[in-house]
Motif scaffolding. Structure first.
Motif, PDB file in Angstrom:
ATOM      1  N   SER A 245      29.085  47.492  43.919  1.00  0.00           N
ATOM      2  CA  SER A 245      29.838  46.605  44.807  1.00  0.00           C
ATOM      3  C   SER A 245      30.959  47.336  45.534  1.00  0.00           C
ATOM      4  O   SER A 245      31.906  46.716  46.020  1.00  0.00           O
ATOM      5  N   ALA A 246      30.849  48.663  45.637  1.00  0.00           N
ATOM      6  CA  ALA A 246      31.887  49.467  46.289  1.00  0.00           C
ATOM      7  C   ALA A 246      32.044  49.087  47.758  1.00  0.00           C
ATOM      8  O   ALA A 246      31.088  48.628  48.394  1.00  0.00           O
ATOM      9  N   PRO A 247      33.229  49.277  48.320  1.00  0.00           N
ATOM     10  CA  PRO A 247      33.449  48.981  49.738  1.00  0.00           C
ATOM     11  C   PRO A 247      32.544  49.823  50.632  1.00  0.00           C
ATOM     12  O   PRO A 247      32.081  50.897  50.242  1.00  0.00           O
ATOM     13  N   GLU A 248      32.294  49.328  51.831  1.00  0.00           N
ATOM     14  CA  GLU A 248      31.412  50.029  52.749  1.00  0.00           C
ATOM     15  C   GLU A 248      32.032  51.320  53.274  1.00  0.00           C
ATOM     16  O   GLU A 248      31.333  52.279  53.582  1.00  0.00           O
ATOM     17  N   ASP A 249      33.358  51.333  53.426  1.00  0.00           N
ATOM     18  CA  ASP A 249      34.018  52.525  53.965  1.00  0.00           C
ATOM     19  C   ASP A 249      33.815  53.719  53.042  1.00  0.00           C
ATOM     20  O   ASP A 249      33.880  53.619  51.818  1.00  0.00           O
ATOM     21  N   ALA A 250      33.571  54.882  53.644  1.00  0.00           N
ATOM     22  CA  ALA A 250      33.228  56.069  52.863  1.00  0.00           C
ATOM     23  C   ALA A 250      34.432  56.678  52.152  1.00  0.00           C
ATOM     24  O   ALA A 250      34.272  57.363  51.152  1.00  0.00           O
ATOM     25  N   TYR A 251      35.615  56.465  52.655  1.00  0.00           N
ATOM     26  CA  TYR A 251      36.789  57.124  52.084  1.00  0.00           C
ATOM     27  C   TYR A 251      37.830  56.107  51.667  1.00  0.00           C
ATOM     28  O   TYR A 251      38.025  55.068  52.322  1.00  0.00           O
ATOM     29  N   VAL A 252      38.511  56.434  50.560  1.00  0.00           N
ATOM     30  CA  VAL A 252      39.551  55.546  50.050  1.00  0.00           C
ATOM     31  C   VAL A 252      40.638  55.336  51.089  1.00  0.00           C
ATOM     32  O   VAL A 252      41.191  54.235  51.222  1.00  0.00           O
ATOM     33  N   GLU A 253      40.966  56.388  51.848  1.00  0.00           N
ATOM     34  CA  GLU A 253      42.024  56.286  52.844  1.00  0.00           C
ATOM     35  C   GLU A 253      41.750  55.204  53.879  1.00  0.00           C
ATOM     36  O   GLU A 253      42.690  54.632  54.464  1.00  0.00           O
ATOM     37  N   ALA A 261      40.504  46.992  44.581  1.00  0.00           N
ATOM     38  CA  ALA A 261      39.840  45.787  44.070  1.00  0.00           C
ATOM     39  C   ALA A 261      38.522  46.144  43.399  1.00  0.00           C
ATOM     40  O   ALA A 261      38.151  45.569  42.373  1.00  0.00           O
ATOM     41  N   TRP A 262      37.819  47.120  43.994  1.00  0.00           N
ATOM     42  CA  TRP A 262      36.567  47.587  43.404  1.00  0.00           C
ATOM     43  C   TRP A 262      36.816  48.228  42.041  1.00  0.00           C
ATOM     44  O   TRP A 262      36.084  47.978  41.072  1.00  0.00           O
ATOM     45  N   ALA A 263      37.841  49.072  41.941  1.00  0.00           N
ATOM     46  CA  ALA A 263      38.169  49.719  40.668  1.00  0.00           C
ATOM     47  C   ALA A 263      38.496  48.681  39.599  1.00  0.00           C
ATOM     48  O   ALA A 263      38.148  48.849  38.420  1.00  0.00           O
ATOM     49  N   LYS A 264      39.132  47.598  40.017  1.00  0.00           N
ATOM     50  CA  LYS A 264      39.438  46.510  39.063  1.00  0.00           C
ATOM     51  C   LYS A 264      38.141  45.862  38.559  1.00  0.00           C
ATOM     52  O   LYS A 264      38.010  45.568  37.356  1.00  0.00           O
ATOM     53  N   LEU A 297      33.712  54.643  26.957  1.00  0.00           N
ATOM     54  CA  LEU A 297      34.003  53.478  27.789  1.00  0.00           C
ATOM     55  C   LEU A 297      35.451  53.026  27.630  1.00  0.00           C
ATOM     56  O   LEU A 297      36.082  52.588  28.600  1.00  0.00           O
ATOM     57  N   SER A 298      35.977  53.114  26.442  1.00  0.00           N
ATOM     58  CA  SER A 298      37.378  52.729  26.222  1.00  0.00           C
ATOM     59  C   SER A 298      38.313  53.597  27.060  1.00  0.00           C
ATOM     60  O   SER A 298      39.244  53.096  27.704  1.00  0.00           O
ATOM     61  N   ALA A 299      38.050  54.907  27.052  1.00  0.00           N
ATOM     62  CA  ALA A 299      38.879  55.813  27.850  1.00  0.00           C
ATOM     63  C   ALA A 299      38.640  55.580  29.342  1.00  0.00           C
ATOM     64  O   ALA A 299      39.591  55.614  30.150  1.00  0.00           O
ATOM     65  N   ALA A 300      37.401  55.330  29.724  1.00  0.00           N
ATOM     66  CA  ALA A 300      37.073  55.123  31.132  1.00  0.00           C
ATOM     67  C   ALA A 300      37.745  53.862  31.670  1.00  0.00           C
ATOM     68  O   ALA A 300      38.211  53.836  32.818  1.00  0.00           O
ATOM     69  N   ALA A 305      41.326  51.171  35.433  1.00  0.00           N
ATOM     70  CA  ALA A 305      42.422  50.210  35.572  1.00  0.00           C
ATOM     71  C   ALA A 305      43.617  50.859  36.257  1.00  0.00           C
ATOM     72  O   ALA A 305      44.302  50.238  37.072  1.00  0.00           O
ATOM     73  N   ALA A 306      43.859  52.137  35.935  1.00  0.00           N
ATOM     74  CA  ALA A 306      44.952  52.868  36.578  1.00  0.00           C
ATOM     75  C   ALA A 306      44.646  53.071  38.069  1.00  0.00           C
ATOM     76  O   ALA A 306      45.543  52.994  38.924  1.00  0.00           O
ATOM     77  N   ALA A 307      43.378  53.337  38.395  1.00  0.00           N
ATOM     78  CA  ALA A 307      42.993  53.490  39.799  1.00  0.00           C
ATOM     79  C   ALA A 307      43.223  52.183  40.556  1.00  0.00           C
ATOM     80  O   ALA A 307      43.603  52.190  41.732  1.00  0.00           O
ATOM     81  N   ALA A 308      43.012  51.062  39.888  1.00  0.00           N
ATOM     82  CA  ALA A 308      43.215  49.763  40.527  1.00  0.00           C
ATOM     83  C   ALA A 308      44.682  49.489  40.818  1.00  0.00           C
ATOM     84  O   ALA A 308      45.000  48.665  41.680  1.00  0.00           O
ATOM     85  N   ARG A 309      45.587  50.221  40.129  1.00  0.00           N
ATOM     86  CA  ARG A 309      47.027  50.040  40.351  1.00  0.00           C
ATOM     87  C   ARG A 309      47.626  51.185  41.176  1.00  0.00           C
ATOM     88  O   ARG A 309      48.851  51.247  41.348  1.00  0.00           O
ATOM     89  N   ALA A 310      46.778  52.074  41.682  1.00  0.00           N
ATOM     90  CA  ALA A 310      47.272  53.268  42.389  1.00  0.00           C
ATOM     91  C   ALA A 310      48.109  52.888  43.609  1.00  0.00           C
ATOM     92  O   ALA A 310      47.795  51.949  44.335  1.00  0.00           O
ATOM     93  N   SER A 311      49.178  53.663  43.811  1.00  0.00           N
ATOM     94  CA  SER A 311      50.076  53.392  44.944  1.00  0.00           C
ATOM     95  C   SER A 311      49.586  54.013  46.239  1.00  0.00           C
ATOM     96  O   SER A 311      49.984  53.605  47.322  1.00  0.00           O
ATOM     97  N   ASP A 312      48.738  55.041  46.139  1.00  0.00           N
ATOM     98  CA  ASP A 312      48.214  55.683  47.341  1.00  0.00           C
ATOM     99  C   ASP A 312      46.839  56.277  47.032  1.00  0.00           C
ATOM    100  O   ASP A 312      46.367  56.251  45.893  1.00  0.00           O
TER     101      ASP A 312
END
Length: 372
Positions: A245-253, A261-264, A297-300, A305-312
């Motif tokens: 279900s990843a976004p269509e855009d190729a780059y996070v930027e 939202a996808w990382a969440k 999976l626990s570590a992943a 979850a940290a990626a879902a809270r990333a500031s940039d």
């Protein structure tokens, strides 16, 4: 002696008696066998009428009566044996065999007349899936939400594409067991068949290599899998669906909020997968490799979850890369082997399926490279 007056004598050209129209009708119906009961009644009426009026047609009335009697007996025999229903069903099918969907069901395999799964087709030949075939049906569904007028090719194929791909994994749950050159095809109603009431879409597997056939069934679902295989694949499917279900855009930027939202969603799916794996009683050979997966999976989950809270974007990439490596599909080969599932990651996936990201951890978002 006086002359005698002329009298009208016998004429060999006298007008013959008319033919009974009822006798003609009885003969016609007797020959056609379409309404044998009516033909029989008309034959009897014609015989009575001929005897009373002197009209001709006795032979036709008798023939019509005999043929109608035979036809009526055949109809009664077919009705008693169920043959009439089969005949009428075939008759209706013949009337509707004008571009409507093919009479193939889920799990059946077939060949097309020209060996192609593209363009128009009006007929297929069913064959056993164990032998070579052009396609295997994995889903059949009805189109809904449209009016009586044909909505257009784009609207129909859009729904067919979405639903067929969504139903694919329910039939072939072990995506690793699907050959790399097999893809989804579908048969949709044509404008003409739509007007005749056709709303059916047939989803099939077929080879993308021109002229290549399939051999053997691709079905692996609850009808053929054991409880342990089913439990593992259901858990893997939860994560694969989230990754896909990843976004269509190729780059996070280009879409940081969408990727967060996808990382969440991925983090939540990992938690669900971990619970499903941990709550099942696995056979001895699979217990240790499953426990290893649960630990990863626990570590992943923490990294995603940290990626879902990333500031940039940079912070997102750091956690994304770590999380992707922890769910690398190649880490599941051991447990797959223990469960008797396919052990070769899908071709084209850099990191395999079952949660492998396949993009080397460099792009983030976009195409995850999963072959689900």
């Amino acid at each position: 002696m006086p002359y005698q007056p002329w009298t009208q004598g016998y004429s060999p050209y006298a007008t013959p008696a008319p033919v009974s129209g009822v006798a003609i009708a009885s003969l016609v119906l007797g020959l056609l066998c379409c309404l044998p009961g009516v033909g029989l009644v008309l034959g009897v009426i014609a015989l009575v009428q001929i005897r009373r009026t002197g009209k001709r047609g006795t032979a036709m009335a008798v023939t019509g009566t005999v043929l109608s009697s035979l036809g009526l007996a055949v109809w009664l025999l077919m009705l008693a044996s169920g043959g009439l229903s089969a005949f009428w069903g075939g008759f209706e099918e013949g009337l509707n065999d004008d571009g409507t969907s093919l009479s193939v069901a889920k799990g059946e395999c077939f060949d097309t007349p020209d060996g192609s799964l593209e363009g128009d087709t009006y007929d297929v030949d069913k064959v056993p899936c164990a032998q070579k075939h052009d396609a295997e049906v994995f889903a059949v569904f009805k189109l809904t939400g449209f009016g009586s007028d044909y909505p257009g090719d784009r609207a129909v194929t859009s729904v067919a594409d979405d639903k067929c791909y969504a139903k694919r994994d329910g039939y072939a749950m072990d995506t690793w067991a699907v050959p790399a050159d097999v893809d989804v095809y579908y048969l949709t109603p044509s404008p003409d068949s739509w007007d005749a009431g056709d709303r059916e879409v047939t989803c099939v597997f077929g080879s993308t290599t021109e002229g290549k056939s399939l051999t053997g069934t691709l079905r692996n679902d609850e009808t053929v899998l054991d409880d342990d295989q089913l439990a593992y694949l259901k858990a893997a499917g939860v994560l694969n669906a989230a990754l896909d279900s990843a976004p269509e855009d190729a780059y996070v930027e280009d879409d940081l909020p969408g990727n967060k939202a996808w990382a969440k969603r991925v983090a939540d799916a990992i938690g669900t997968q971990r619970t499903m794996l941990g709550g099942h009683e696995w056979p001895t050979a699979a217990k240790k490799p499953v426990a290893t997966i649960v630990t990863n999976l626990s570590a992943a989950q923490k990294e995603w979850a940290a990626a879902a809270r990333a500031s940039d974007a940079d912070a997102f990439y750091v956690h994304f890369d770590k999380g992707a490596r922890l769910i690398d599909g190649r880490k599941t080969v051991t447990v797959r082997k223990a469960l008797g599932l396919a052990t070769t990651p899908p071709a084209g996936d850099a990191d395999g399926g079952d949660g492998g990201t396949g993009d080397g951890g460099g792009s983030g978002g976009g195409d995850t490279g999963l072959d689900v």
